[in-house]
Write an enzyme that holds these catalytic residues in place. Structure first.
Site, PDB file in Angstrom:
ATOM      1  N   CYS A   1       0.868  -1.185   0.000  1.00  7.73           N
ATOM      2  CA  CYS A   1       0.000   0.000   0.000  1.00  7.73           C
ATOM      3  C   CYS A   1       0.903   1.232   0.000  1.00  7.73           C
ATOM      4  O   CYS A   1       2.049   1.154  -0.445  1.00  7.73           O
ATOM      5  CB  CYS A   1      -0.991  -0.027   1.155  1.00  7.73           C
ATOM      6  SG  CYS A   1      -0.267   0.056   2.814  1.00  7.73           S
TER       7      CYS A   1
ATOM      8  N   ARG B   1      -3.558  -0.477   5.344  1.00  6.27           N
ATOM      9  CA  ARG B   1      -4.119  -1.576   4.544  1.00  6.27           C
ATOM     10  C   ARG B   1      -3.206  -2.777   4.421  1.00  6.27           C
ATOM     11  O   ARG B   1      -3.638  -3.921   4.656  1.00  6.27           O
ATOM     12  CB  ARG B   1      -4.500  -1.065   3.147  1.00  6.27           C
ATOM     13  CG  ARG B   1      -5.661  -0.102   3.163  1.00  6.27           C
ATOM     14  CD  ARG B   1      -5.772   0.644   1.869  1.00  6.27           C
ATOM     15  NE  ARG B   1      -4.625   1.538   1.660  1.00  6.27           N
ATOM     16  CZ  ARG B   1      -4.398   2.237   0.575  1.00  6.27           C
ATOM     17  NH1 ARG B   1      -5.234   2.154  -0.437  1.00  6.27           N
ATOM     18  NH2 ARG B   1      -3.349   3.030   0.478  1.00  6.27           N
TER      19      ARG B   1
ATOM     20  N   ASP C   1      -8.170   3.880   0.806  1.00  7.66           N
ATOM     21  CA  ASP C   1      -7.295   4.243   1.912  1.00  7.66           C
ATOM     22  C   ASP C   1      -8.135   4.727   3.102  1.00  7.66           C
ATOM     23  O   ASP C   1      -8.850   5.722   2.985  1.00  7.66           O
ATOM     24  CB  ASP C   1      -6.377   5.379   1.409  1.00  7.66           C
ATOM     25  CG  ASP C   1      -5.305   5.733   2.410  1.00  7.66           C
ATOM     26  OD1 ASP C   1      -5.368   5.242   3.553  1.00  7.66           O
ATOM     27  OD2 ASP C   1      -4.403   6.509   2.035  1.00  7.66           O
TER      28      ASP C   1
HETATM   29  P1  4NP Z   1      -1.907   2.891   4.007  1.00 10.50           P
HETATM   30  O1  4NP Z   1      -2.557   4.271   4.533  1.00 10.50           O
HETATM   31  O2  4NP Z   1      -1.316   3.187   2.647  1.00 10.50           O
HETATM   32  O3  4NP Z   1      -3.098   1.980   3.920  1.00 10.50           O
HETATM   33  O4  4NP Z   1      -0.887   2.468   5.026  1.00 10.50           O
HETATM   34  C1  4NP Z   1      -1.790   5.447   4.621  1.00 10.50           C
HETATM   35  C2  4NP Z   1      -1.038   5.694   5.736  1.00 10.50           C
HETATM   36  C3  4NP Z   1      -0.310   6.857   5.862  1.00 10.50           C
HETATM   37  C4  4NP Z   1      -0.341   7.784   4.833  1.00 10.50           C
HETATM   38  C5  4NP Z   1      -1.093   7.524   3.709  1.00 10.50           C
HETATM   39  C6  4NP Z   1      -1.813   6.362   3.596  1.00 10.50           C
HETATM   40  N1  4NP Z   1       0.374   8.994   4.960  1.00 10.50           N
HETATM   41  O5  4NP Z   1       0.245   9.834   4.065  1.00 10.50           O
HETATM   42  O6  4NP Z   1       1.129   9.175   5.937  1.00 10.50           O
END
Ligand code: 4NP
Length: 158
Positions: A14, A20, A129
């Site tokens: 991800c 995720r 997300d």
């Molecule tokens: P992930 O969610 O891709 O599902 O882990 C996110 C976690 C952090 C960030 C973006 C998406 N961020 O911009 O810090």
């Protein structure tokens, strides 16, 4: 080697590797264990914002609610070595897929896919997300991931 031996290693990808993909890693490891399958499972982010961080507390709580402990996982960024280590590299959304492709070697023995490709009628669909969402969004995402992981296990078993 047992009947259930599959030589698969699956990397979930991800963006941040704190929401995720750690939930997918935990769900997949639990499902593989339950099915008696020996599958190596890991997860990474295309971005480096959360290297060394535990999963988001909401991801930990959601997984825990479903009997899966992901609290010990730590954020890691996609690396060149991952394309040599894993047989299956699985993106959670289209942006993640673009990030993988930007980094992928031209040739390799890995299969690239989107997680929901294994679900009939959801090919190419993203797992949204939940980072800017709430506990309900995390639960919805868990359900999508859990369904897809069950289908992925069946596919790898064939
Ligand atoms: P992930 O969610 O891709 O599902 O882990 C996110 C976690 C952090 C960030 C973006 C998406 N961020 O911009 O810090």
């Amino acid at each position: 080697m047992g009947e259930n031996q599959v030589k698969a290693s699956v990397l979930f990808v991800c963006l941040g590797n704190i929401c995720r993909s750690p939930m997918a890693e935990g769900a997949m490891r639990a499902a593989a264990e339950k099915a008696g399958l020996d599958i190596h499972v890991d997860s990474v982010g295309t971005a480096g914002y959360h290297i060394g961080d535990p999963p988001d507390p909401r991801a930990i709580a959601t997984a825990q609610k479903h009997g899966v402990d992901i609290s010990q996982l730590r954020g890691r960024q996609l690396s060149d070595a991952d394309f040599r280590t894993f047989t299956h590299i699985v993106a959670l959304d289209k942006g993640n897929m673009a990030g993988i492709k930007a980094r992928a070697p031209r040739q390799g023995d890995f299969k690239l896919s989107m997680l929901l490709d294994v679900l009939e009628g959801q090919q190419g669909e993203p797992v949204p997300d939940p980072y800017y969402g709430d506990a309900r969004d995390f639960e919805e995402v868990w359900q999508m991931i859990d369904q897809a992981v069950a289908a992925l296990i069946e596919e790898l078993r064939d």
